[in-house]
Design an enzyme around this catalytic site. Structure first.
Site, PDB file in Angstrom:
ATOM      1  N   CYS A 111       0.924  -1.079   0.376  1.00  0.00           N
ATOM      2  CA  CYS A 111       0.212  -0.337  -0.005  1.00  0.00           C
ATOM      3  C   CYS A 111       0.936   1.310   0.660  1.00  0.00           C
ATOM      4  O   CYS A 111       0.667   2.250  -0.598  1.00  0.00           O
ATOM      5  CB  CYS A 111      -0.806   0.174   1.147  1.00  0.00           C
ATOM      6  SG  CYS A 111      -2.325  -1.242   1.704  1.00  0.00           S
TER       7      CYS A 111
ATOM      8  N   CYS B 209       2.764   3.147  -2.619  1.00  0.00           N
ATOM      9  CA  CYS B 209       2.294   4.379  -4.164  1.00  0.00           C
ATOM     10  C   CYS B 209       0.832   5.534  -3.095  1.00  0.00           C
ATOM     11  O   CYS B 209       1.406   6.692  -3.315  1.00  0.00           O
ATOM     12  CB  CYS B 209       0.526   3.770  -4.499  1.00  0.00           C
ATOM     13  SG  CYS B 209       1.015   2.450  -6.023  1.00  0.00           S
TER      14      CYS B 209
ATOM     15  N   CYS C 155     -28.837  -7.709  11.570  1.00  0.00           N
ATOM     16  CA  CYS C 155     -30.411  -6.946  11.059  1.00  0.00           C
ATOM     17  C   CYS C 155     -30.988  -7.504  10.542  1.00  0.00           C
ATOM     18  O   CYS C 155     -32.203  -7.373  11.307  1.00  0.00           O
ATOM     19  CB  CYS C 155     -29.719  -5.264  11.518  1.00  0.00           C
ATOM     20  SG  CYS C 155     -29.450  -4.658  13.099  1.00  0.00           S
TER      21      CYS C 155
END
Lengths: 153, 111, 266, 149
Positions: free
Chosen positions: C81, C84, C227
């Site tokens: 990560c 960049c 939920c």
């Protein structure tokens, strides 16, 4: 910082808050225990009779979720080589097995206090035994209500 | 087959005064599987817990905890310590398979 | 090459905004709860205490894992990560606050989780991580932490609007055997008790969150599944279009609330 | 190939619809008179003791989740009105309709319809074609609620 704006909620929180943060010893330590807890306590105590006092057991009166319940045990002791807490035992009276933890303490700690987070399967009593360096035993217990979720599933 | 013991986190002051009682707080990444849960296929997930925690100061055990499955996942353990001299803490978490993971911390005397 | 991709993205974004302006976006909808409250206000003092102390909060185990993953090279392209985006504490600041967001090239709304996977598959040559998996939750928790305290501020204008509308429709559709809409609990009844559960407004500003029940960090869409399941409804898959649009709508409901990730909830 | 799909669909329908239909027809017929269902859904009279269990059972009535009830139990909900005295405030027929399908009285109500199959959306697979309560459970629950005076 977090200002409640809902009056219903504020009332509810006040109720919750009212019971929190105080040290509790709401029932006699020798009230009826589950058979499993009683057996575990008997193994530790042998012929000794635990006394009340000296232990401050902090636990939320209502645990929002039984899987993560913060507890704290403080025992009144000078924590010197001659007079200190040797062990603290914690039991959950109605868990499938009551054992929660055994702490081994030494005078190097300077204060007899332990904090951890535990699992409680249902509303029940938390039972704590403290064994002193002279062999004296103290006992405390407090009820923790474990919430029941709304959704039946 | 026990899962690897995860990353420990330990917090204590880097220095303290002689006679001061500090708080040592520890947290370790671990599922604390009770052996009573089932996976989605209905198979029992084998019990896998951290069984013991030990704190040593300059090689001497000062605090220990025996854990049961009733300790929450990612066990949090906090305890005090009276600082008398500079030294080195070693904290060790051991699972039921006998695998362990340790962390060390130095403490200095302030001033 | 990488820069060209960025520029193309920025260009498409500008174009999208221009188109929206030209067409005239529909007016911003009115919120049922104009002054939202964080779920933190509905937690017990013990739970709040865990959130308010970064050491007590076990989600920081995920933060540490995410920080390590940020700097770890993975995939065929030889990138991490950080290759960049460099320092996440700088480059990722504010990202959680404005996600989910419209992705001009894909022409749909993407969540933070999906954006991480887009980076992995398109830039790094690494496999996508399953939604709500531990490694993905670790990275998103680490990224989200960089926006802590910043107000939620998603952009629902222009081409994003149809996705917002679909999310709103999902929110307001009664479903399941219990025939409840999201708002049945979280708009009509917050502050009341469903058995022992003090119903919150269902604000999403704390996700990813460490959930005491699961004893792990969970993603918002994992909670949404719970939920839907609880109202005896058939849940859409995590990472799918329906929940992504719903997550976008939920972010707008929480607009202005500070990002609390990683929060602690029951 | 193009033909095969409708054929398969037709087969699927033929196989699945009788089952679905027979489940649907398990709903006993009832007659609504104004805001009540005057006649019982079953010939067996409701049993208040079993009805109390239905009211407290999380996977059945689960009334206590939303309503305060005159029973010894921790954590009673307060989304709906308290049930103490409900047997005095309503006739059994009025209560029957409210339990069977509250939305016939108030379409905006959040109270689930405990004995309804049609008009539901996205029902979980394991509950498709099943009502929350059986007709007998509705009658048992009513018998219990009528004791709350």
């Amino acid at each position: 910082m977090h200002q409640p704006t809902s009056p219903t909620r504020r009332g509810a929180m006040a109720l919750l808050a009212a019971g929190v943060t105080v040290a509790l010893l709401p029932r006699p330590a020798w009230a009826q225990l589950s058979a499993a807890t009683q057996a575990a306590v008997d193994r530790i105590r042998g012929s000794r009779t635990p006394q009340e006092g000296r232990i401050t057991l902090r636990a939320p009166p209502i645990a929002e979720n039984g899987n993560t319940v913060p507890i704290s045990v403080l025992v009144d002791s000078p924590m010197t080589p001659a007079d200190h807490v040797r062990r603290i035992y914690v039991f959950a009276d109605k868990n499938p097995t009551p054992d929660v933890a055994t702490f081994t303490l030494t005078p190097a700690l300077g204060r007899a206090q332990v904090d951890t987070r535990i699992r409680l399967g249902q509303t029940q009593d938390l039972v704590v035994l403290a064994e002193m360096s002279d062999g004296a035993l103290y006992m405390a217990r407090t009820e923790v209500k474990v919430t029941i979720g709304g959704c039946g599933g | 087959m026990a899962s690897p013991i995860g990353q420990p986190r330990v917090r204590l002051p880097a220095q303290a005064r002689v006679g001061e009682v500090i708080e040592i707080r520890t947290l370790i990444s671990h599922a604390m599987e009770t052996g009573q849960r089932r996976d989605q296929a209905g198979n029992v997930i084998p019990r896998d817990i951290i069984k013991r925690f030990e704190a040593k100061f300059d090689g001497e055990t000062v605090f220990a905890m025996d854990l049961a499955p009733a300790i929450s996942a990612n066990p949090y353990i906090a305890f005090p310590f009276r600082v008398e001299r500079a030294g080195r803490f070693e904290f060790t978490w051991t699972n039921e398979a006998g695998d362990s993971r340790s962390a060390t911390h130095e403490i200095r005397i302030a001033g | 090459m990488r820069r060209a991709g960025w520029l193309a993205g920025a260009g498409a974004l500008a174009l999208g905004a221009a188109v929206a302006l030209a067409q005239g976006s529909p007016p911003e909808p009115r919120r049922q709860i104009p002054n939202p409250e964080s779920g933190l206000n509905y937690a017990t003092p013990e739970t709040r205490a865990i959130q308010e102390d970064d050491f007590l909060n076990p989600a920081f185990l995920w933060v540490e894992e995410g920080e390590q993953a940020w700097n770890r090279v993975e995939g065929t392209a030889g990138y991490s990560c950080a290759s960049c985006h460099q320092d996440a504490t700088v480059s990722m600041r504010g990202v959680r606050a404005r996600m989910p967001a419209y992705h001009p090239r894909l022409q749909r709304v993407v969540t933070l989780e999906q954006q991480v996977n887009i980076c992995r598959t398109e830039r790094m040559g690494a496999p996508a991580l399953p939604i709500d998996s531990r490694p993905l939750n670790a990275i998103t928790t680490y990224i989200a932490l960089q926006s802590r305290g910043m107000p939620v501020n998603v952009d629902i204008s222009g081409p994003a609007r149809p996705f917002f509308d679909k999310g709103e429709q999902f929110y307001n559709t009664r479903r399941g055997q219990l025939d409840l809409r999201c708002g049945s609990c979280h708009e009509d009844n917050y502050g009341r008790y469903l058995r022992a559960d003090l119903l919150s407004q269902g604000m999403s500003n704390g996700f990813p969150t460490y959930r005491l029940k699961e004893q792990r960090v969970i993603s918002l869409q994992f909670r949404l599944q719970g939920c839907v399941n609880d109202v005896r409804g058939e849940s859409p898959p995590m990472g799918g279009e329906e929940f992504t649009n719903l997550e976008f709508y939920l972010a707008w409901r929480a607009q202005g609330l500070p990002v609390e990730s990683p929060s602690v909830r029951r | 190939m193009r033909l095969a799909i409708p054929a398969a669909l037709a087969l699927l329908l033929a196989l699945s619809s009788p089952a679905a239909l027979s489940r649907d027809t398990q709903l006993v017929p009832f007659r609504i008179v104004e805001d009540s269902i005057p006649e019982p859904l079953t010939s067996q009279p409701g049993d208040p003791a079993r009805g109390r269990e239905v009211a407290l059972d999380r996977s059945r009535g689960n009334c206590i989740t939303c309503h305060n009830m005159p029973v010894e139990a921790d954590f009673q909900g307060n989304l709906g009105p308290p049930l103490d005295g409900v047997g005095e405030r309503y006739s059994i027929g009025e209560l029957r309709l409210r339990i069977v399908d509250m939305k016939r009285i108030n379409p905006e109500s959040n109270m689930p319809s405990f004995y309804r199959l049609e008009g539901l959306h996205g029902v979980r697979r394991d509950w498709v074609g099943r009502t929350i309560l059986t007709a007998q459970e509705v009658e048992d629950l009513l018998a219990y609620l009528m004791t709350l005076r």
